[in-house]
Design an enzyme around this catalytic site. Structure first.
Site, PDB file in Angstrom:
ATOM      1  N   PHE A 142       0.808  -1.229   0.000  1.00 44.32           N
ATOM      2  CA  PHE A 142       0.000   0.000   0.000  1.00 44.32           C
ATOM      3  C   PHE A 142       0.840   1.279   0.000  1.00 44.32           C
ATOM      4  O   PHE A 142       0.306   2.377   0.094  1.00 44.32           O
ATOM      5  CB  PHE A 142      -1.010  -0.005   1.152  1.00 44.32           C
ATOM      6  CG  PHE A 142      -2.227  -0.875   0.885  1.00 44.32           C
ATOM      7  CD1 PHE A 142      -2.519  -1.353  -0.375  1.00 44.32           C
ATOM      8  CD2 PHE A 142      -3.106  -1.197   1.916  1.00 44.32           C
ATOM      9  CE1 PHE A 142      -3.644  -2.142  -0.623  1.00 44.32           C
ATOM     10  CE2 PHE A 142      -4.241  -1.975   1.687  1.00 44.32           C
ATOM     11  CZ  PHE A 142      -4.508  -2.456   0.415  1.00 44.32           C
TER      12      PHE A 142
ATOM     13  N   ASN B 171       8.055  -3.091   1.929  1.00 41.68           N
ATOM     14  CA  ASN B 171       8.930  -2.355   1.009  1.00 41.68           C
ATOM     15  C   ASN B 171       8.391  -0.969   0.682  1.00 41.68           C
ATOM     16  O   ASN B 171       8.219  -0.594  -0.464  1.00 41.68           O
ATOM     17  CB  ASN B 171       9.185  -3.160  -0.271  1.00 41.68           C
ATOM     18  CG  ASN B 171       7.905  -3.531  -1.008  1.00 41.68           C
ATOM     19  OD1 ASN B 171       6.847  -3.630  -0.409  1.00 41.68           O
ATOM     20  ND2 ASN B 171       8.007  -3.743  -2.299  1.00 41.68           N
TER      21      ASN B 171
ATOM     22  N   ASP C 238      -1.069  -9.815  -4.052  1.00 44.06           N
ATOM     23  CA  ASP C 238       0.174  -9.116  -4.393  1.00 44.06           C
ATOM     24  C   ASP C 238      -0.144  -7.773  -5.050  1.00 44.06           C
ATOM     25  O   ASP C 238       0.486  -7.381  -6.032  1.00 44.06           O
ATOM     26  CB  ASP C 238       1.073  -9.974  -5.296  1.00 44.06           C
ATOM     27  CG  ASP C 238       2.496  -9.426  -5.363  1.00 44.06           C
ATOM     28  OD1 ASP C 238       2.826  -8.487  -4.603  1.00 44.06           O
ATOM     29  OD2 ASP C 238       3.283  -9.927  -6.178  1.00 44.06           O
TER      30      ASP C 238
HETATM   31  O1  DOR Z   1       6.013  -7.360  -8.975  1.00 41.46           O
HETATM   32  C1  DOR Z   1       6.258  -7.096  -7.817  1.00 41.46           C
HETATM   33  N1  DOR Z   1       5.978  -5.876  -7.311  1.00 41.46           N
HETATM   34  N2  DOR Z   1       6.829  -8.007  -7.037  1.00 41.46           N
HETATM   35  C2  DOR Z   1       7.303  -7.704  -5.814  1.00 41.46           C
HETATM   36  O2  DOR Z   1       7.864  -8.561  -5.178  1.00 41.46           O
HETATM   37  C3  DOR Z   1       7.189  -6.344  -5.284  1.00 41.46           C
HETATM   38  C4  DOR Z   1       6.064  -5.640  -5.915  1.00 41.46           C
HETATM   39  C5  DOR Z   1       6.093  -4.146  -5.619  1.00 41.46           C
HETATM   40  O3  DOR Z   1       6.193  -3.782  -4.463  1.00 41.46           O
HETATM   41  O4  DOR Z   1       5.984  -3.371  -6.561  1.00 41.46           O
END
Ligand code: DOR
Length: 450
Positions: free
Chosen positions: A68, A99, A309
């Site tokens: 988010f 992240n 995801d």
């Molecule tokens: O495609 C992805 N996007 N894989 C990830 O592991 C991180 C994610 C992101 O935070 O954009």
């Protein structure tokens, strides 16, 4: 339970309900935010009664993998917009990834996220603690903080700077703590070796060539070996290869795993031809034989959860030249409609859908009071119309990123109500009242607050 003189806050009447006993035609009574009983409440009084003839009541959908972006990348998403998208898609609770900017690596960063979510989150929520060499020793404490769903490891680099690439650090991270660790399995050494395939510019269809099946399999094998050596349970996120499905089946005692709707729905090369860099995600969407392998994993009972995801980036960012374009696509709002559509197409039973979207999350992470329609549990419901045919439109999407790879697709099955702790949060594509999301509670946190 049958009727009583008690007055309930809410009664759900006339629907088919997915209970621990199976699919049942019964009423559900709610009192004080919790489920007061299942059965015939025909004569009971309630402050509100919903007549749900023709609809199906599922346990509230829990999305155990979303990004988010708050703090630091709020132009892509924030906790308000992300949870708004979730609630509109029938989701009652989310586990958010570390992240962000800064990464979530200590107690202050976790507390900051919890504070930001207060009064702004439309769903219940918990946050992952990121792992790195610098916080490894503290992880045993950090993973048990209230509002934390556990530790996340990136074995291969993706969006952001989090990375645990070598066996030594990985072993150290796995040694520190007890809860199940969620892991992004791509082998960083192999990613580096193969980067030359795309480094100077390439067609995005090369994405699953660069980050090939061997890259994912090698990381998953390394993780399984180390988790067994250290005696730590792991959870392999967003599995994308048929080979990992076979491998993971041999390690059910220590490893659980997740599949996302994207590689169950899309396949290479078609998705790259049609969607270009919008289809770019890590690990990548691969050719149809892998999609078939993932469905085999669903049907064999291998996968424990489906997470979206949800990884929003703006269209401008996605519009750059591959491979400098960011990986990831939004998905929290489309997770359930896509799964309902797979159900309507005969690929997924409703019981399996429920296990993957609620009971599985409860089982894996030791969630308190969530994940099933049972007396005493939180009154979280995702009420769906299994027959509704709806188009996924831009106007319906709430993510700040403003797009979906599934825009224009007509699905069969749609969320009609999202009910969180007895409160209607979404009704017929409209949010109700104000954001009431709270931190989720876990069996293993330091102050379980129960
Ligand atoms: O495609 C992805 N996007 N894989 C990830 O592991 C991180 C994610 C992101 O935070 O954009």
């Amino acid at each position: 339970m049958t009727e009583s003189a008690e007055t309930y806050d809410l009664i759900l009447r006339g629907a088919e309900v997915l209970t621990p006993n199976g699919r049942q035609a019964c009423d559900v009574a709610v009192s004080g935010g919790r489920i007061a009983g299942l059965g015939d409440f025909g004569g009971a009084r309630a402050a509100m009664t919903l007549d749900l003839e023709g609809l199906t009541v599922l346990p509230g959908v829990i999305d155990t993998q979303v990004h988010f972006r708050e703090p630091g990348l709020e132009h892509k998403e924030d906790l308000e917009s992300g949870t708004r998208a979730a609630a509109l898609g029938g989701v009652v609770a989310v586990f958010e990834m570390p992240n962000t900017k800064p990464s979530t690596l200590d107690a202050a960063a976790l507390e900051d996220k919890l504070a930001r979510a207060r009064g702004r989150a439309w769903t219940d929520h918990a946050f992952f603690m990121g792992s790195a060499a610098e916080n490894a020793e503290a992880l045993g404490e950090l993973e048990r903080l209230p509002g934390c769903c556990g530790v996340k490891i990136f074995m291969g680099s993706s969006t952001g700077s989090l990375l645990v690439e070598d066996d030594e650090t990985l072993r150290e991270v796995l040694r520190c703590g007890h809860r199940r660790v969620a892991v992004h399995c791509e082998d960083e050494d192999r990613l580096r070796e193969r980067l030359e395939l795309v480094r100077d510019g390439a067609d995005v269809a090369m994405h699953p060539e660069w980050r090939d099946a061997e890259t994912a399999l090698r990381a998953t094998r390394r993780l399984l070996r180390l988790s067994r050596e250290v005696g730590r349970r792991v959870h392999v996120l967003h599995v994308t290869t048929a080979e990992e499905v076979t491998e993971l089946a041999r390690h059910r005692d220590i490893a659980t795993c997740e599949v996302t709707p994207q590689p169950l729905t899309l396949a290479a090369p078609e998705c790259y031809e049609r969607l270009g860099t919008l289809a770019q995600m890590n690990p990548p969407i691969r050719e149809a034989r892998h999609r078939a392998g993932l469905w085999e994993g669903v049907n064999q009972g291998l996968f424990d959860v489906v997470g979206s995801d949800h990884a929003p980036h703006t269209l401008e960012e996605k519009g750059g030249d591959y491979p400098r374009t960011p990986s990831g696509m939004p998905g929290v709002q489309t997770l359930l409609p896509l799964l309902l559509d797979h159900h309507a197409a005969g690929r997924l039973t409703l019981e399996r859908l429920v296990d993957l979207t609620s009971a599985g999350a409860q089982r894996l992470y030791g969630l308190v009071g969530k994940g099933r329609i049972a007396v005493g549990y939180d009154a979280d419901f995702t009420i769906v119309d299994l027959k509704a045919r709806r188009e996924i439109t831009g106007a319906w999407l709430a993510s700040k990123s403003g797009w979906s790879p599934f825009e224009g697709m007509t699905v069969t099955g749609w969320p009609i109500f999202t009910i969180l702790r007895g409160n209607i949060v979404m009704r017929e594509d409209e949010l109700q009242s104000t954001p009431i999301g709270e931190p989720l509670r876990f069996q293993d946190t330091l102050q379980p607050d129960v």
